[in-house]
Structure formats: structure tokens, C-alpha cells
Motif scaffolding. Structure first.
Motif, mmCIF file in Angstrom:
data_model
loop_
_atom_site.group_PDB
_atom_site.id
_atom_site.type_symbol
_atom_site.label_atom_id
_atom_site.label_comp_id
_atom_site.label_asym_id
_atom_site.label_seq_id
_atom_site.Cartn_x
_atom_site.Cartn_y
_atom_site.Cartn_z
ATOM 1 N N LYS A 36 0.834 -1.206 0.000
ATOM 2 C CA LYS A 36 0.000 0.000 0.000
ATOM 3 C C LYS A 36 0.870 1.258 0.000
ATOM 4 C CE LYS A 36 -3.648 2.388 2.568
ATOM 5 N NZ LYS A 36 -4.540 2.344 3.753
ATOM 6 N N LYS A 37 1.931 1.225 0.798
ATOM 7 C CA LYS A 37 2.804 2.397 0.875
ATOM 8 C C LYS A 37 3.542 2.624 -0.440
ATOM 9 C CE LYS A 37 4.461 3.678 4.749
ATOM 10 N NZ LYS A 37 5.200 3.864 6.031
ATOM 11 N N LEU A 38 3.917 1.548 -1.121
ATOM 12 C CA LEU A 38 4.559 1.678 -2.432
ATOM 13 C C LEU A 38 3.615 2.334 -3.441
ATOM 14 C CD1 LEU A 38 6.427 -1.735 -2.775
ATOM 15 C CD2 LEU A 38 7.498 0.531 -2.834
ATOM 16 N N ARG A 39 2.363 1.891 -3.452
ATOM 17 C CA ARG A 39 1.400 2.474 -4.389
ATOM 18 C C ARG A 39 1.122 3.937 -4.052
ATOM 19 N NH1 ARG A 39 -0.988 -2.940 -4.035
ATOM 20 N NH2 ARG A 39 -0.756 -3.954 -6.081
ATOM 21 N N ASN A 40 1.080 4.258 -2.773
ATOM 22 C CA ASN A 40 0.874 5.653 -2.372
ATOM 23 C C ASN A 40 2.072 6.527 -2.747
ATOM 24 O OD1 ASN A 40 -1.677 5.263 -1.325
ATOM 25 N ND2 ASN A 40 -0.981 4.945 0.777
ATOM 26 N N LEU A 41 3.273 5.964 -2.589
ATOM 27 C CA LEU A 41 4.477 6.701 -2.995
ATOM 28 C C LEU A 41 4.447 6.938 -4.498
ATOM 29 C CD1 LEU A 41 7.291 7.875 -2.463
ATOM 30 C CD2 LEU A 41 8.221 5.545 -2.634
ATOM 31 N N HIS A 42 4.001 5.954 -5.234
ATOM 32 C CA HIS A 42 3.859 6.083 -6.688
ATOM 33 C C HIS A 42 2.878 7.215 -7.028
ATOM 34 C CE1 HIS A 42 3.889 4.656 -10.842
ATOM 35 N NE2 HIS A 42 2.558 4.714 -10.843
ATOM 36 N N ARG A 43 1.775 7.280 -6.314
ATOM 37 C CA ARG A 43 0.773 8.341 -6.533
ATOM 38 C C ARG A 43 1.365 9.717 -6.245
ATOM 39 N NH1 ARG A 43 -4.011 7.578 -2.804
ATOM 40 N NH2 ARG A 43 -4.608 9.557 -3.792
ATOM 41 N N ALA A 44 2.120 9.819 -5.152
ATOM 42 C CA ALA A 44 2.698 11.109 -4.775
ATOM 43 C C ALA A 44 3.703 11.584 -5.824
ATOM 44 C CB ALA A 44 3.368 10.996 -3.407
ATOM 45 N N CYS A 45 4.558 10.679 -6.281
ATOM 46 C CA CYS A 45 5.540 11.047 -7.310
ATOM 47 C C CYS A 45 4.838 11.442 -8.611
ATOM 48 C CB CYS A 45 6.493 9.888 -7.563
ATOM 49 S SG CYS A 45 7.625 9.522 -6.193
ATOM 50 N N GLU A 96 12.793 9.497 -10.545
ATOM 51 C CA GLU A 96 13.817 10.508 -10.844
ATOM 52 C C GLU A 96 14.221 10.448 -12.309
ATOM 53 O OE1 GLU A 96 16.702 11.832 -7.185
ATOM 54 O OE2 GLU A 96 17.095 9.885 -8.109
ATOM 55 N N ILE A 97 14.408 9.230 -12.799
ATOM 56 C CA ILE A 97 14.797 9.046 -14.204
ATOM 57 C C ILE A 97 13.699 9.556 -15.125
ATOM 58 C CG2 ILE A 97 15.281 7.311 -15.964
ATOM 59 C CD1 ILE A 97 16.587 5.621 -13.718
ATOM 60 N N VAL A 98 12.451 9.220 -14.799
ATOM 61 C CA VAL A 98 11.323 9.656 -15.616
ATOM 62 C C VAL A 98 11.197 11.180 -15.592
ATOM 63 C CG1 VAL A 98 8.802 9.597 -15.823
ATOM 64 C CG2 VAL A 98 10.064 7.495 -15.351
ATOM 65 N N ALA A 99 11.357 11.775 -14.407
ATOM 66 C CA ALA A 99 11.247 13.230 -14.281
ATOM 67 C C ALA A 99 12.341 13.937 -15.076
ATOM 68 C CB ALA A 99 11.320 13.637 -12.811
ATOM 69 N N ALA A 100 13.566 13.391 -15.030
ATOM 70 C CA ALA A 100 14.675 13.991 -15.775
ATOM 71 C C ALA A 100 14.441 13.883 -17.274
ATOM 72 C CB ALA A 100 15.987 13.316 -15.386
ATOM 73 N N ALA A 101 13.939 12.723 -17.709
ATOM 74 C CA ALA A 101 13.666 12.535 -19.137
ATOM 75 C C ALA A 101 12.554 13.470 -19.598
ATOM 76 C CB ALA A 101 13.274 11.085 -19.402
ATOM 77 N N LYS A 102 11.551 13.656 -18.771
ATOM 78 C CA LYS A 102 10.439 14.558 -19.090
ATOM 79 C C LYS A 102 10.935 15.993 -19.211
ATOM 80 C CE LYS A 102 5.986 16.092 -17.152
ATOM 81 N NZ LYS A 102 6.328 17.342 -16.490
ATOM 82 N N ALA A 103 11.803 16.402 -18.259
ATOM 83 C CA ALA A 103 12.341 17.761 -18.303
ATOM 84 C C ALA A 103 13.230 17.958 -19.520
ATOM 85 C CB ALA A 103 13.125 18.049 -17.019
ATOM 86 N N ALA A 104 14.040 16.935 -19.843
ATOM 87 C CA ALA A 104 14.957 17.053 -20.981
ATOM 88 C C ALA A 104 14.199 17.148 -22.298
ATOM 89 C CB ALA A 104 15.912 15.863 -21.009
ATOM 90 N N SER A 105 13.053 16.465 -22.381
ATOM 91 C CA SER A 105 12.293 16.475 -23.630
ATOM 92 C C SER A 105 11.562 17.789 -23.869
ATOM 93 C CB SER A 105 11.269 15.331 -23.625
ATOM 94 O OG SER A 105 10.274 15.560 -22.636
ATOM 95 N N SER A 106 11.481 18.608 -22.818
ATOM 96 C CA SER A 106 10.750 19.873 -22.947
ATOM 97 C C SER A 106 11.646 21.040 -23.306
ATOM 98 C CB SER A 106 10.027 20.190 -21.631
ATOM 99 O OG SER A 106 10.966 20.434 -20.600
ATOM 100 N N LYS A 107 12.952 20.770 -23.476
ATOM 101 C CA LYS A 107 13.880 21.840 -23.835
ATOM 102 C C LYS A 107 14.943 21.266 -24.762
ATOM 103 C CE LYS A 107 16.740 21.002 -19.750
ATOM 104 N NZ LYS A 107 17.323 21.579 -18.526
ATOM 105 N N PRO A 108 15.700 22.121 -25.469
ATOM 106 C CA PRO A 108 16.770 21.621 -26.330
ATOM 107 C C PRO A 108 17.765 20.815 -25.526
ATOM 108 C CG PRO A 108 16.334 23.941 -26.769
ATOM 109 C CD PRO A 108 15.553 23.580 -25.540
ATOM 110 N N SER A 109 18.353 19.825 -26.165
ATOM 111 C CA SER A 109 19.328 18.974 -25.487
ATOM 112 C C SER A 109 20.439 19.803 -24.885
ATOM 113 C CB SER A 109 19.924 17.969 -26.488
ATOM 114 O OG SER A 109 20.890 17.166 -25.851
#
Length: 233
Positions: A36-45, A96-109
Motif C-alpha cells: 500500500k505504501k509503495l502504491r501511495n508513494l507512486h501516486r505522490a511522485c 527521478e529518471i522519468v522526471a529527468a527525461a520529461k524535463a529534458a524532452s521539454s527543452k533543447p538537449s
């Protein structure tokens, strides 16, 4: 204050990878409470990365978790290493990896000064020790690049001590110290240049071994003249 990033949808392939990682961790969990805590952490992220423009940080995850999941998770629960795998930390690192990839895709490399690898590529390295080593290597490479730029931009300000051409009165403070002369001598040494992944060009410039120029033509020969001028004193 955490840096804010553009609010752009997560790539489908990253989302599928993330969901698969969550299910793997849930399957490893020993109790329903941990699941349950893992799924909640997933929701928060997900709330932070997908619905806000805030950068993902552990304190912000803890705060968001308390707001939307009606429960608590401590920073130490996410950060600390345990006897085995820390499931919460593993899930947070994946976000963290997903967030970094999302941020990188929103601006020039954004390629680092070293010109070898970009921020997005670094953050996709899942092994934390390897990722840290790559960052250290690039920081060292960037430091060398900066030092070369300083030498290139200031070479015109270095006085040459040519025999029979004394310095003008009041310029004695511009004389190089023994350590400074030795630093210049070491830089133009062929073996040291090779060890730093540098090469001397035919026109006495400096380039990386992959061919990218770093210093203008005549740079190395100018430094050699400086060294020779001090050897004749």
C-alpha cells in the motif's frame, strides 16, 4: 527553492517501464502495508511529475504523500539503505529518471561543456555508482576545458622574457613564478597532453582526440616560447 520544470506528458514507453517497475516492487513486498505504501508513494511522485511544474525531491514527495494519501512516509524511509533492497528508494529512483527525461524532452538537449553526453543520457543510467562516476568524469573533463579556455584568453597578458628585452619599469609583478612556469611546461608536454585526451595540431593548436578544436593555431608554440624565455634567464 526547487527548480520548476515544464509540465509535459510522460512518454508512453517511460510510463510502461515505470508501471512495470512498480508491479515488480509490489510483488517483492512482504506485507500488504508495504504494498500500500509503495502504491501511495507512486501516486505522490506521479502528482508532482505529471500534474505540477515542480522538480521531484524527497522533501516534496513526503509533503505530497501526506496531502493526497492521508498518511506519512519519512525521508529516511526513502533515502536509507536497508539490509536488502530498499523498495521505496528503488521506486523513487525510477521516478527521478522519468522526471529527468520529461524535463529534458521539454527543452533543447543540454550537452555539458565536455560535449560528450547530455543530461538526459546521464539520468537514464540506472546504476547509481556508475552514474556518479560518469558525472565525476564529465566534471573533471569540464574543469580541464575551462583551464584551457583561461590559458587561451589570457595568453596575450603573459609577458615574454626574451633575452635583451627587459620588462618595462613597474611590470615585475607580471613575471611568472617557478610554479607557474612549470605548469606551462607540463601542459605542453606531449605525454601529459596525451594523458588528458588532448593532441597538438599541425598548426600548433590543441584538439581533443576526437578532433574537436580547443585552442587556436599557434597556442602551443606560444606557450613553448614562454617556457624557453624563462630557461634563458
Amino acid at each position: 527553492m526547487a527548480k520548476r520544470v515544464a509540465n509535459k506528458p510522460i512518454d508512453d514507453s517511460l510510463r510502461q517501464d515505470l508501471e512495470g517497475h512498480l508491479e515488480t516492487l509490489v510483488a517483492k513486498a512482504g506485507t500488504e502495508g508495504v504494498r500500500k505504501k509503495l502504491r501511495n508513494l507512486h501516486r505522490a511522485c506521479a502528482c508532482i511529475v505529471e500534474e505540477s511544474a515542480d522538480a521531484l525531491t524527497v522533501p516534496l514527495v513526503v509533503e505530497t504523500y501526506a496531502k493526497i494519501c492521508k498518511g506519512e512516509i519519512g525521508e529516511s524511509t526513502i533515502r536509507n539503505k536497508r539490509g536488502g533492497e530498499n523498495l521505496y528508494q528503488s521506486l523513487y529512483r525510477k521516478w527521478e529518471i522519468v522526471a529527468a527525461a520529461k524535463a529534458a524532452s521539454s527543452k533543447p538537449s543540454n550537452v555539458l561543456d565536455a560535449g560528450i553526453i547530455g543530461d538526459h543520457e546521464i539520468m537514464t543510467i540506472e546504476n547509481p555508482r556508475l552514474r556518479h562516476q560518469v558525472i565525476l568524469m564529465l566534471n573533471h573533463n569540464r574543469s580541464l576545458h575551462s583551464q584551457l579556455n583561461i590559458l587561451r584568453h589570457e595568453q596575450a597578458q603573459i609577458p615574454l622574457r626574451i633575452e635583451g628585452s627587459p620588462l618595462a619599469p613597474g611590470n615585475s609583478d607580471l613575471l611568472l613564478s617557478d610554479d607557474e612556469v612549470e605548469a606551462v611546461r607540463d601542459f605542453v608536454d606531449a605525454r601529459r597532453m596525451n594523458a588528458k585526451n588532448l593532441q597538438r595540431t599541425k598548426d600548433d593548436g590543441v584538439k581533443l582526440k576526437d578532433g574537436r578544436p580547443i585552442a587556436d593555431p599557434g597556442f602551443v608554440s606560444a606557450l613553448e616560447k614562454i617556457v624557453r624565455s624563462y630557461e634563458r634567464q
